[in-house]
Write an enzyme that holds these catalytic residues in place. Structure first.
Site, short mmCIF file in Angstrom:
data_model
loop_
_atom_site.label_atom_id
_atom_site.label_comp_id
_atom_site.label_asym_id
_atom_site.label_seq_id
_atom_site.Cartn_x
_atom_site.Cartn_y
_atom_site.Cartn_z
N GLU A 2 0.82 -1.22 0.00
CA GLU A 2 0.00 0.00 0.00
C GLU A 2 0.86 1.27 0.00
O GLU A 2 0.42 2.30 -0.48
CB GLU A 2 -0.94 0.03 1.21
CG GLU A 2 -2.17 -0.83 1.03
CD GLU A 2 -3.24 -0.58 2.08
OE1 GLU A 2 -2.98 0.08 3.10
OE2 GLU A 2 -4.36 -1.09 1.88
N LYS B 56 -14.06 -0.27 -4.04
CA LYS B 56 -15.18 0.10 -3.15
C LYS B 56 -16.27 0.78 -3.95
O LYS B 56 -17.45 0.48 -3.78
CB LYS B 56 -14.69 1.06 -2.05
CG LYS B 56 -13.80 0.41 -1.02
CD LYS B 56 -13.52 1.38 0.10
CE LYS B 56 -12.41 0.89 0.99
NZ LYS B 56 -11.91 1.89 1.90
N HIS C 65 8.79 -26.51 -1.59
CA HIS C 65 8.17 -27.62 -2.32
C HIS C 65 7.02 -27.13 -3.19
O HIS C 65 6.19 -27.92 -3.62
CB HIS C 65 7.72 -28.69 -1.32
CG HIS C 65 8.88 -29.22 -0.53
ND1 HIS C 65 9.53 -30.39 -0.84
CD2 HIS C 65 9.54 -28.69 0.54
CE1 HIS C 65 10.54 -30.57 0.01
NE2 HIS C 65 10.57 -29.55 0.86
O1 PA5 Z 1 -3.66 1.02 5.58
C1 PA5 Z 1 -4.82 1.41 5.50
O2 PA5 Z 1 -5.10 2.57 5.79
C2 PA5 Z 1 -5.96 0.49 5.07
O3 PA5 Z 1 -5.53 -0.73 4.65
C3 PA5 Z 1 -6.91 0.34 6.22
O4 PA5 Z 1 -6.21 -0.15 7.32
C4 PA5 Z 1 -8.08 -0.59 5.93
O5 PA5 Z 1 -8.69 -0.20 4.74
C5 PA5 Z 1 -9.10 -0.56 7.06
O6 PA5 Z 1 -9.54 0.73 7.27
P1 PA5 Z 1 -10.38 1.17 8.53
O7 PA5 Z 1 -9.55 1.00 9.73
O8 PA5 Z 1 -10.72 2.60 8.27
O9 PA5 Z 1 -11.61 0.30 8.58
#
Ligand code: PA5
Length: 448
Positions: free
Chosen positions: A290, A425, A311
């Site tokens: 990310e 989303k 393996h």
């Molecule tokens: O790193 C990030 O910001 C995302 O992966 C969030 O952790 C994930 O989408 C979950 O978001 P939230 O805590 O708002 O539900």
């Protein structure tokens, strides 16, 4: 050797010479400084940099008290969250838990299970069924407070808890970890009078393991969170802006992977020879995927657990397309000792191993694999922890976070946003006819 963890990049030098890595010193040191000065991209999400040092014993006590109260009420605690609101707690819990905990009859602490990290109907059905004989509580975690997966799981679990215990008692069995003021979860928690913990505004999900996001579920599981934090604090000191490049383990790791990426190595495989670290790899994949995978750039983070995956994926790593780096997390000392005995008949031909510990065999597998993969054209970075405990895991997590910040800046991206996560989303909401998404839904359906 750094006194907390050791980073060794000697086995990348056939791919990129030491001089190339050392030439990045200025760039990486500048990136580290930007994390402290707050003058780089995404500078409103730098709260994680000084987070370990800012955690007070009082905060740890408050978290432990809340965990103890849940522990006193529940035999099973369902932790609801996804991404950064899930993987940190899961990673540390797996690393610190007995691999066969569920087979041990006596459980001193509540069993922690997770939900909200998928939308599988079977998963949630089986969870509800499995919870039936147990007293339960839940910790619901969402920074935005609006993420669909945990919101769906929490709606179902909330109903289950209220059905069993009534609304009044349910509010003692539910704790929310969310934003200070914004989001549906904050509104709901206020209305229902749940105990809450705040995720600081300036700490993004994937950097939040040392906030109550990670610390509360871990404390409920009986993990020593003070030690986890202490490890991170020491690593924060060891990777500070005044630490010279050569002595800064995160800087060395960031420089090595930056040099390799610029040379054309596009995939980094995080490997470990201890299955307890499998979810550390999952957490790491989110952190780097990310943070760096944007603007058409970034190393693709993958992982293997060895020797199991030798393996399966071993063939590709040894002889597939040559764009791989392998980063191995090694553990110097196992927690337990198991010696392979001699056998009078020796039908399996293994008497050459008699008297050796299993860890010695594992170590030779690791060294042999490392040399074979290096010979096959896969540069190797080695990260060694003296042992698996809360202190070293805390140090390891912060080590990776800091290196991620530096290498993200070296890549030139904003390492602290994740705009790409929104695309799925939007489509999902459109296909589900969420109010406001009707027209988009129609367009998408035409394409199916
Ligand atoms: O790193 C990030 O910001 C995302 O992966 C969030 O952790 C994930 O989408 C979950 O978001 P939230 O805590 O708002 O539900």
């Amino acid at each position: 050797m750094n006194n907390i963890i050791d980073v060794n990049i000697d086995k990348i030098y056939e791919a990129v010479p030491a001089s190339t890595v050392n030439a990045l010193k200025g760039e990486i040191e500048a990136a580290n400084k930007m994390l402290y000065d707050g003058n780089g991209k995404g500078n409103d999400f730098l709260g994680w940099v000084g987070l370990p040092q800012s955690i007070t014993p009082e905060e740890i006590d408050t978290i432990k008290k809340c965990a103890a109260s849940l522990d006193s009420l529940a035999e099973v605690i369902v932790v609801v969250g996804i991404g950064g609101s899930y993987l940190g707690a899961k990673a540390v819990l797996e690393a610190m838990s007995d691999s066969f905990q569920l087979l041990h009859k006596k459980q001193d602490k509540p069993i922690i299970v997770f939900a909200g990290q998928n939308l599988s109907e079977d998963y949630i059905y089986e969870l509800l069924a499995a919870l039936q004989p147990y007293k339960i509580a839940t910790i619901v975690i969402s920074k935005s407070g609006t993420t669909t997966e945990p919101a769906v799981a929490f709606r179902i679990l909330k109903k289950e808890i209220e059905k069993r215990y009534g609304k009044e008692e349910a509010s003692k069995r539910i704790v929310a970890v969310t934003d200070m003021a914004k989001g549906a979860l904050r509104t709901l928690a206020t209305q229902e009078r749940y105990a809450t913990f705040v995720i600081p505004d300036n700490v993004g999900g994937r950097f939040s393991v040392l906030t109550p996001v990670g610390l509360l579920p871990l404390a409920a599981a009986g993990i020593n969170i003070a030690e986890l934090v202490r490890g991170a604090q020491d690593m924060a000191k060891a990777t500070g802006p005044d630490v010279p490049f050569e002595k800064n383990p995160s800087a060395i790791y960031a420089a090595a992977r930056t040099a390799l990426y610029r040379k054309g190595y596009k995939i980094e495989i995080l490997a470990s020879y201890n299955p307890k670290l499998q979810y550390v790899s999952e957490w790491w994949k989110q952190l780097y995927g990310e943070s760096e995978g944007k603007e058409g750039q970034g190393i693709f983070p993958a992982s293997v657990t060895l020797t199991a995956d030798l393996h399966s994926m071993g063939q590709y790593i040894q002889q597939g397309e040559r764009s791989l780096i392998e980063t191995v997390i090694s553990i110097s000392k196992p927690a337990h000792s198991v010696v392979i005995e001699s056998d009078a008949e020796n039908l399996d031909g293994l008497n050459f191993l008699a008297g050796k510990r299993v860890s010695e065999v594992n170590r030779m597998a690791e060294i042999g694999t490392m040399l074979a993969h290096v010979d096959g054209g896969v540069p190797n970075i080695s990260i060694t922890l003296p042992e698996i405990n809360e202190y070293y895991i805390g140090a390891l997590l912060y080590f990776f976070e800091k290196a991620c910040g530096m290498s993200g800046y070296a890549l030139g991206v904003n390492p602290f946003d994740q705009p790409g996560v929104e695309a799925y989303k939007k489509n999902m909401f459109a296909l589900l006819n969420k109010p406001g998404y009707e027209a988009a839904g129609e367009e998408l359906r035409k394409r199916l």
